[in-house]
Scaffold this motif. Structure first.
Motif, PDB file in Angstrom:
ATOM      1  N   THR B  69     -16.341  -6.519 -17.778  1.00 12.30           N
ATOM      2  CA  THR B  69     -16.452  -7.108 -16.645  1.00 12.30           C
ATOM      3  C   THR B  69     -14.513  -7.648 -16.501  1.00 12.30           C
ATOM      4  O   THR B  69     -14.019  -8.237 -17.582  1.00 12.30           O
ATOM      5  N   GLN B  73     -11.959 -10.177 -12.625  1.00  9.52           N
ATOM      6  CA  GLN B  73     -13.556 -10.649 -12.059  1.00  9.52           C
ATOM      7  C   GLN B  73     -14.223 -11.638 -12.443  1.00  9.52           C
ATOM      8  O   GLN B  73     -15.196 -11.776 -12.594  1.00  9.52           O
ATOM      9  N   THR B  74     -13.705 -12.042 -13.766  1.00  8.38           N
ATOM     10  CA  THR B  74     -14.911 -12.734 -14.725  1.00  8.38           C
ATOM     11  C   THR B  74     -14.070 -14.468 -15.147  1.00  8.38           C
ATOM     12  O   THR B  74     -15.107 -15.202 -15.459  1.00  8.38           O
ATOM     13  N   TYR B  88      -9.175  -6.601 -20.051  1.00  8.10           N
ATOM     14  CA  TYR B  88     -10.724  -6.657 -20.459  1.00  8.10           C
ATOM     15  C   TYR B  88     -10.562  -7.183 -22.269  1.00  8.10           C
ATOM     16  O   TYR B  88     -10.334  -6.816 -23.037  1.00  8.10           O
ATOM     17  N   ASP B 234     -14.410  -2.900 -11.912  1.00  4.08           N
ATOM     18  CA  ASP B 234     -15.139  -3.884 -10.909  1.00  4.08           C
ATOM     19  C   ASP B 234     -14.203  -4.620  -9.637  1.00  4.08           C
ATOM     20  O   ASP B 234     -14.334  -4.749  -9.112  1.00  4.08           O
ATOM     21  N   GLU B 279     -26.376  -3.868 -13.483  1.00  6.73           N
ATOM     22  CA  GLU B 279     -25.291  -3.605 -14.344  1.00  6.73           C
ATOM     23  C   GLU B 279     -25.192  -2.102 -14.423  1.00  6.73           C
ATOM     24  O   GLU B 279     -25.343  -1.726 -16.247  1.00  6.73           O
ATOM     25  N   ARG B 282     -20.101   0.253 -18.373  1.00 12.25           N
ATOM     26  CA  ARG B 282     -18.874  -0.126 -17.935  1.00 12.25           C
ATOM     27  C   ARG B 282     -18.008   0.654 -19.708  1.00 12.25           C
ATOM     28  O   ARG B 282     -17.672  -0.630 -20.383  1.00 12.25           O
ATOM     29  N   VAL B 373     -21.786  -7.639 -12.671  1.00  8.53           N
ATOM     30  CA  VAL B 373     -20.465  -9.114 -11.856  1.00  8.53           C
ATOM     31  C   VAL B 373     -20.023  -9.678 -12.788  1.00  8.53           C
ATOM     32  O   VAL B 373     -20.996 -10.677 -13.229  1.00  8.53           O
ATOM     33  N   GLY B 374     -19.155 -10.472 -12.649  1.00  9.74           N
ATOM     34  CA  GLY B 374     -18.543 -11.230 -14.534  1.00  9.74           C
ATOM     35  C   GLY B 374     -19.468 -12.547 -14.043  1.00  9.74           C
ATOM     36  O   GLY B 374     -19.924 -13.353 -13.124  1.00  9.74           O
TER      37      GLY B 374
END
Lengths: 209, 451
Positions: B69, B73-74, B88, B234, B279, B282, B373-374
């Motif tokens: 993620t 968002q993390t 990332y 995301d 999830e 990704r 998600v994160g």
């Protein structure tokens, strides 16, 4: 910061990353014998709306804060000092303050002067500052966010501006009584008034409430 | 329990015990401290960072683990990652980030390393007695706390499938957590089993290192790249939530259509669930590796036979190394299962709002969800709510009781209806709904008490 505010923020574009100018004086950098180093004291991060940015604090503030045993830092947000200009308004400047704060070794006190107070206030809404100090705030958001982690808040205004709408609205928003210092917003960096203000701020920071 | 020392337990008063010093544990300690609690955090290993720390002897990291993620968002909501980090970040950066977080908020002084909690039990109504089993083998200690937060995570006990003939297999069989070094794959024929993110990442690792890579997946997944429409995937998908509902479906479909068609072209089974239900995969490289033949995509393994492995489509392969990227089972060993609402043999707790014990008010679990998600923000808001709840409970029991009602009604809402069979399904929540539920819980907690 409420969860809803955070969700909204994660869905808006992040301000462009810039290489920020951060001036730092640590207590151990000072040569004075009487300088104390207090490893438990929170570091202090300053920002100002004046275009000099971090440099404005170089003359007196950082040395004095470090002299009181605290890690002293000042940041130039985008467009100030040697930090390159980048798009983004108030939010982006607050982002710069938060980014500077997370780079400090420990949870920091945020000090904002002039329109820098508005950035510090926004930054305190998303970063748990150890304390929030607003000096002669200008261009404050109408409803500043509730600071996260409920830090203590100090509002310091010059005698000349104590009755201004801005000062009163800010005092009301945070529920604090303003501390007044001799002079006005322009006098906070040099002169006797500035030293008096700094000592008052430092003693307030040092006091347990 | 006769092995426990007969000494009286040391009473820590209203202090809170946090079990685990991984991401969820650290965030719990910080949020509890912020709410004025004394905290003791127990970590069985000798380092912090949990699964992100390769020095942790149980670390499940595999070569080149990266976040799936994106950074925005993390990151922890009130302590963002440096904005010059990549979209990332790597596992090493993640560990660095958690160490910075711990140093910044002075968390290390509250952590007791090498201290595994062997048992917890409620005493005196809502208080807890815990038994610490020191790693060195000296006597166990008993302490009492006002509350316990379990933050031990769920990536520690490998979920190992068993196929007919597997015991007689002549090659090497590893779980993904045992594959510390990508060079073990070099020049070998590698079979990777498992279609989750770890399986896909390891298959891509094998695609460039191994002589031959075969990847076995038993059902359809959403194969998404890390970027969609010029933005981290995301983030791009989450942003669509701001659009009106009628437009959202259309825009989401437009973003995902190309990738769905591509995975169909590559011979993947169509996913049997919505992309938010669990999830998604990704990894943008995977389909390209399938496309250029460096990964051979197969169905489920049916049996092992000497040196050979057969698949449902009748094909076979003779792998040197089999990597089982088949995930983990949640296990909370220190806590009596009844307190977590576990019934029967199921290892899956039934918690109120996925965090509160249904039996004792002062027991909560942080981080036992698969939100898709994160995860760090979820941990943050969970522990934010738990810390606030403990705080209010201390001062205003009446409000606390009303709040309890709300949590019970919230908890019914975000179980994901999924037909999947992998272990993590039991922990899956729809992030959008779960966060909204957490938001409502936090709002109730933060409302000014009615006077």
């Amino acid at each position: 910061m409420s969860l809803q505010v955070w969700v909204r923020r994660t869905r808006t574009p992040e301000p462009a990353s810039v290489k920020r100018e951060i001036a730092v004086i640590e207590p151990s950098d000072l040569l004075e014998i009487e300088a104390r180093d207090d490893p438990d004291a929170s570091p202090v991060l300053c920002c100002t709306g004046e275009s000099a940015g971090a440099a404005a604090f170089g003359g007196l503030w950082l040395k004095r804060i470090a002299g009181a045993g605290r890690y002293a830092a000042a940041v130039s947000v985008r467009g100030q000092g040697s930090t390159p200009a980048a798009p983004g308004g108030l939010e982006a400047c607050a982002h710069d303050v938060v980014q500077a704060a997370i780079g400090l070794p420990r949870q920091a006190v945020l000090v904002g002067h002039g329109s820098g107070a508005a950035w510090a206030a926004l930054a305190a809404g998303r970063y748990p500052a150890a304390a929030l100090v607003l000096v002669s705030p200008q261009k404050m958001p109408k409803q500043p966010p509730r600071p996260v982690g409920e830090p203590k808040v100090l509002l310091a205004v010059g005698e000349a501006e104590a009755q201004s709408k801005e000062a009163q609205a800010t005092a009301e928003a945070y529920g604090v009584a303003p501390l007044t210092f001799a002079g006005n917003s322009g006098d906070v960096f040099t002169g006797a008034g500035a030293e008096g203000l700094l000592d008052a701020v430092l003693s307030w920071l040092g006091s347990k409430d | 329990m006769q092995e426990y020392s007969s000494q009286a337990a040391y009473d820590r008063g209203e202090a809170v015990c946090v079990i685990g010093a991984g991401a969820a544990g650290l965030i719990a300690v910080k949020n509890l401290r912020e709410n004025g609690f004394e905290v003791d955090c127990y970590e069985r290993d000798t380092v912090l960072g949990g699964l992100w720390n390769p020095e942790n002897q149980h670390s499940p990291l595999y070569p080149h683990t990266h976040l799936v993620t994106s950074r925005s968002q993390t990151e922890i909501p009130d302590f963002p990652m440096p904005d010059d980090w990549p979209d990332y970040p790597s596992a090493a950066q993640m560990l660095d980030y958690l160490k910075r977080y711990a140093a910044h908020f002075g968390l290390a002084e509250h952590i007791w390393y090498g201290s595994e909690i062997s048992h917890i039990e409620p005493v005196e109504g809502s208080r807890f007695e815990i038994v610490v089993k020191p790693a060195a083998g000296s006597a166990a200690r008993r302490l009492r706390y006002g509350a316990v937060i379990i933050a031990t995570g769920h990536h520690w006990v490998p979920n190992l499938p068993s196929y007919p003939g597997q015991d007689g297999f002549r090659g090497t069989i590893l779980h993904s957590s045992q594959l510390k070094d990508g060079s073990r794959l070099r020049g070998k024929t590698v079979l990777v089993v498992g279609g989750g993110n770890s399986g896909i990442d390891i298959a891509c690792e094998a695609a460039v290192n191994a002589a031959e890579c075969v990847h076995s997946v038993r059902r359809g997944y959403w194969y998404l790249p890390k970027y969609l429409g010029g933005e981290p995937a995301d983030y791009a998908l989450a942003r669509l939530q701001r659009r009106p509902r009628w437009l959202r479906g259309f825009l989401t479909d437009r973003l995902l259509k190309g990738h769905r068609e591509l995975s169909a072209r590559m011979g993947m089974e169509a996913p049997d669930h919505k992309h938010t239900d669990e999830e998604p995969i990704r990894n943008g490289r995977y389909l390209e590796h399938v496309g250029d033949g460096s990964i051979q995509h197969r169905g489920e393994v049916t049996r092992f036979d000497g040196g050979e492995v057969a698949f449902t489509d009748g094909t076979t392969v003779r792998p040197d190394v089999v990597v089982l990227a088949t995930g983990y089972k949640p296990k909370i060993g220190c806590c009596p299962p009844g307190l977590l609402g576990v019934d029967g043999d199921s290892p899956y707790p039934k918690l109120l709002a996925r965090m509160f014990s249904p039996r004792v008010e002062t027991l909560a679990v942080a981080g036992l969800v698969e939100p898709g998600v994160g995860a760090l923000p979820i941990f943050h808001w969970q522990t934010h709510a738990i810390a606030h709840w403990l705080h209010i409970r201390k001062g205003d029991p009446e409000r606390a009781a009303n709040f309890r009602q709300q949590v019970v009604s919230e908890s019914a809402q975000y179980a994901v209806d999924s037909t999947g069979v992998s272990p993590r399904h039991h922990l899956a929540v729809d992030a959008e709904e779960y966060l909204a539920g957490l938001g409502r819980i936090i709002d109730t907690l933060e409302q000014e008490p009615a006077k």
